[in-house]
Design a protein around this motif. Structure first.
Motif, short mmCIF file in Angstrom:
data_model
loop_
_atom_site.label_atom_id
_atom_site.label_comp_id
_atom_site.label_asym_id
_atom_site.label_seq_id
_atom_site.Cartn_x
_atom_site.Cartn_y
_atom_site.Cartn_z
N GLY A 1 19.45 26.87 -24.14
CA GLY A 1 19.56 28.30 -23.96
C GLY A 1 18.69 28.89 -22.88
O GLY A 1 18.87 30.06 -22.51
N ALA A 2 17.75 28.13 -22.34
CA ALA A 2 16.87 28.64 -21.28
C ALA A 2 17.51 28.57 -19.90
O ALA A 2 16.93 29.04 -18.93
CB ALA A 2 15.55 27.88 -21.28
N GLN A 3 18.68 27.97 -19.79
CA GLN A 3 19.29 27.77 -18.48
C GLN A 3 19.47 29.06 -17.67
O GLN A 3 19.15 29.09 -16.47
CB GLN A 3 20.63 27.04 -18.61
CG GLN A 3 20.49 25.56 -18.87
CD GLN A 3 21.82 24.84 -18.75
OE1 GLN A 3 22.88 25.45 -18.70
NE2 GLN A 3 21.76 23.52 -18.73
N PRO A 4 20.00 30.16 -18.25
CA PRO A 4 20.19 31.36 -17.43
C PRO A 4 18.90 31.86 -16.79
O PRO A 4 18.87 32.17 -15.60
CB PRO A 4 20.76 32.38 -18.42
CG PRO A 4 21.45 31.55 -19.46
CD PRO A 4 20.58 30.33 -19.60
N ASN A 5 17.82 31.91 -17.57
CA ASN A 5 16.55 32.39 -17.02
C ASN A 5 16.02 31.43 -15.95
O ASN A 5 15.54 31.85 -14.90
CB ASN A 5 15.53 32.56 -18.13
CG ASN A 5 14.33 33.36 -17.70
OD1 ASN A 5 14.39 34.57 -17.58
ND2 ASN A 5 13.22 32.68 -17.42
N THR A 6 16.13 30.12 -16.23
CA THR A 6 15.64 29.14 -15.27
C THR A 6 16.43 29.20 -13.97
O THR A 6 15.85 29.12 -12.88
CB THR A 6 15.73 27.72 -15.86
OG1 THR A 6 14.99 27.67 -17.08
CG2 THR A 6 15.16 26.69 -14.89
N LEU A 7 17.74 29.38 -14.07
CA LEU A 7 18.56 29.44 -12.86
C LEU A 7 18.20 30.66 -12.02
O LEU A 7 18.09 30.57 -10.79
CB LEU A 7 20.04 29.47 -13.23
CG LEU A 7 21.04 29.49 -12.07
CD1 LEU A 7 20.80 28.32 -11.11
CD2 LEU A 7 22.47 29.46 -12.58
N VAL A 8 17.98 31.80 -12.65
CA VAL A 8 17.58 32.99 -11.90
C VAL A 8 16.21 32.77 -11.25
O VAL A 8 15.97 33.16 -10.10
CB VAL A 8 17.57 34.24 -12.80
CG1 VAL A 8 16.98 35.44 -12.06
CG2 VAL A 8 18.98 34.56 -13.27
N GLU A 9 15.30 32.11 -11.96
CA GLU A 9 14.00 31.80 -11.36
C GLU A 9 14.16 30.92 -10.13
O GLU A 9 13.45 31.09 -9.13
CB GLU A 9 13.11 31.11 -12.40
CG GLU A 9 12.61 32.04 -13.49
CD GLU A 9 11.79 31.31 -14.54
OE1 GLU A 9 11.90 30.06 -14.61
OE2 GLU A 9 11.06 31.97 -15.28
N ARG A 10 15.10 29.97 -10.19
CA ARG A 10 15.33 29.11 -9.03
C ARG A 10 15.85 29.92 -7.84
O ARG A 10 15.51 29.66 -6.69
CB ARG A 10 16.33 28.00 -9.38
CG ARG A 10 15.83 27.02 -10.45
CD ARG A 10 14.62 26.22 -9.95
NE ARG A 10 14.12 25.34 -11.00
CZ ARG A 10 13.06 25.60 -11.75
NH1 ARG A 10 12.38 26.72 -11.56
NH2 ARG A 10 12.65 24.74 -12.67
N LEU A 11 16.70 30.91 -8.12
CA LEU A 11 17.19 31.78 -7.04
C LEU A 11 16.05 32.58 -6.43
O LEU A 11 15.97 32.74 -5.20
CB LEU A 11 18.27 32.72 -7.59
CG LEU A 11 19.58 32.08 -8.02
CD1 LEU A 11 20.47 33.11 -8.72
CD2 LEU A 11 20.33 31.48 -6.83
#
Length: 579
Positions: free
Chosen positions: A199-209
């Motif tokens: 479930g942490a994927q959305p937040n992690t992906l935005v952090e990568r952006l």
């Protein structure tokens, strides 16, 4: 998604261009591959298969093996892995310094009392941003020193970062693209990252952006999210996400629009079909942009759009023909006037009409040159544009009316529509060997190049960088180091490649698919082909084409079939798709 509109927004392009100027400054062939991210900090409470703690009386080899298995844990700080270390090492071990992925068939061997040597094939590494770099084919070798601590063997010198077996990595991490904006401001560009499932994927992906693009493509893309910060964790409800950001005070609407497109395209991969983008907790207030944004609201940024009428073409007996039915292309090129051996056709992004056409003729020219590059409009007369000893098959991208080729194996040539040929700077290209194939990605950001070396062709991928007064190809890097007999390559979409290469075990040429970063190398079928394939063509949403035995074949499913289904094979070669 290939039917999405290709509408352009001129003001946005201008703003993004200003943003760019302001900010400039081995996968083993026997094992399947995958993708990575989030290596530094797995989410708290992530669900996974937790490895066991050390058992009393474990041998040094068992301790080392248990430590490596425990590296695959998704629990923050890897507490189980630290149990295999001495007390001092457990305190100082940095598990957030990236990842090294090794083959699953590694061998831990005790070489002397208290020393265990680990030898394996190095699949690749992942940096703190989650970007994968394929291994060079070198063997991974590490000596682990163990000491007796309270009657149990424990590791005193673990390598910083995680050391993971390929099967564990494939089970734990998921490939996801972080999307940035191409320099024309018209498409999103995939930048592969690897995320821990959960479930942490959305937040992690935005952090990568927010962290920005990987070093490999940083010079060639724009990041409208530069300077933005997350105000709170990305929240999700069903298939919707809310992203609350603070932006720089001077951010304009055009940059906010581009950032919205970037976020929506990226999060859509996680099955989040609508995204609410907030600025300091408030609606962005952009004209004609809904509060709940979807990919369809930003379809003009589609990374893999291909016009519906851009059917495959090929060359037969010096004439340009259509692969859809074998008919001749219009004009002198279709009549065989220029005795072409290969060709490429660009597509007008506004009208989807076929435009700039470039072909290579190996018939001796009036000047005596072995090869001539012809150029003109599709269906019209072509005129000599350049001569040389040889030219690679021409190539186009979907973002500009221009055709590229390599002259004499070393000089990259760019021919813009209505302009004169220009030499493109590619400083590292001559040192890699003679270039036999050069293909632009659909978004024009990357170039796939095959170099002829002592052991055969090797595939490299570089980044196309455009400045105000120059264009260059930089950062050429090997993406399939385990394959050394590559004969041709094509882009299946903006993030993956098809290649033809020799298989030493069979002595035959076979097709492969691989991600742009070298992960996921997979052999494709040759069933149905009458002979070994010699040339390949591909495009987003299109069936791959190959030339085999002097005839054309397509891959609609599990077997290769004739280019015109149910008809006799079309004689010809050098297939390509207009872009």
């Amino acid at each position: 998604m290939t039917g999405r509109s290709t509408a352009r927004r001129a003001p946005l392009v201008a703003v993004l261009a200003a943003l760019l100027l302001g900010g400039c400054s081995t996968v083993p062939s026997s094992s399947p591959t995958v993708r990575i991210t989030q290596a530094a900090a797995p989410p708290a409470g992530a669900v996974g298969i937790e490895p066991p703690a050390p058992v009393p009386g474990a041998t040094p080899e068992e301790v080392v093996r248990g430590f490596i298995d425990a590296n695959a844990s998704t629990v923050r700080n890897h507490p189980v892995a630290r149990q295999y270390l001495t007390e001092e090492a457990a305190e100082t071990w940095r598990d957030s310094d990236g990842l090294t992925v090794i083959s699953g068939d590694y061998a831990p061997v005790r070489t002397e009392p208290g020393v265990v040597e680990v030898t394996a094939a190095e699949v690749g590494t992942v940096d703190e941003r989650g970007s994968f770099t394929v291994g060079t084919g070198e063997v991974y070798n590490k000596d682990f020193t163990l000491t007796d601590e309270s009657g149990e063997w424990r590791i005193s010198d673990p390598p910083d970062g995680l050391l993971m077996l390929e099967p564990d990595f494939a089970r734990t991490y998921e490939p996801v693209d972080a999307y940035f904006i191409d320099q024309s401001g018209t498409r999103v560009v995939p930048d592969p990252r690897y995320l821990v499932e959960g479930g942490a994927q959305p937040n992690t992906l935005v952090e990568r952006l927010l962290d920005g693009p990987s070093p490999q493509i940083a010079a060639g893309v724009l990041n409208p999210l530069t300077g933005a910060k997350l105000r709170s964790t990305v929240s999700t409800s069903g298939r919707s996400a809310t992203v609350d950001l603070s932006f720089p005070a001077d951010v304009d609407d055009a940059t906010l629009q581009a950032a919205s497109a970037q976020l929506v395209w990226s999060l859509d991969q996680l099955d989040l079909t609508s995204v609410e983008v907030l600025r300091d907790g408030q609606d962005l207030g952009l004209p004609d942009v809904p509060g709940q944004q979807r990919v369809d609201d930003w379809q003009q940024y589609d990374p893999d759009v291909v016009p519906a009428d851009a059917v495959g073409h090929y060359v037969a007996d010096g004439a340009l023909r259509r692969a859809s039915d074998g008919s001749a292309a219009p004009g002198p090129a279709g009549a065989g006037v220029y005795r072409l051996g290969s060709a490429a056709v660009s597509v007008d992004g506004r009208t989807s009409a076929l435009g700039l056409t470039v072909g290579v003729s190996t018939s001796a020219s009036a000047s005596g040159a072995p090869a001539t590059l012809y150029a003109g409009q599709y269906g019209g007369e072509l005129v000599p544009a350049l001569t040389g000893a040889s030219f690679t098959e021409p190539t186009t991208a979907g973002t500009r009316a221009e055709v590229w080729t390599v002259r004499d194996g070393a000089e990259v040539i760019r021919l813009p529509g209505g302009g004169a040929p220009q030499t493109v700077s590619a400083p590292t290209l001559p040192g890699l060997g003679r270039a036999t194939t050069f293909q632009l990605s659909p978004d024009g950001l990357r170039a796939a190049v095959v170099f002829d070396g002592p052991e055969g062709g090797q595939l490299y991928v570089g980044t196309v960088v455009r400045a105000e007064d120059a264009v260059s190809v930089r950062d050429l890097r090997s993406v399939t180091p385990s394959i050394r007999q590559v004969v041709d390559v094509a882009w299946r979409n903006a993030g993956s490649l098809l290649l033809l290469a020799g298989d030493p075990s069979t002595g035959r040429t076979v097709p492969y698919e691989v991600s742009v970063d070298g992960w996921g190398l997979t052999e494709l079928t040759t069933a149905g082909l009458p002979a070994q394939p010699t040339a390949v063509a591909a495009a987003p949403g299109r069936q791959p084409l190959v030339s085999a035995g002097g005839t054309l074949w397509q891959l609609p499913g599990g077997n290769w079939v004739t280019a015109v289904r149910g008809a006799e094979p079309l004689p010809g070669g050098a297939p390509f798709y207009p872009m």
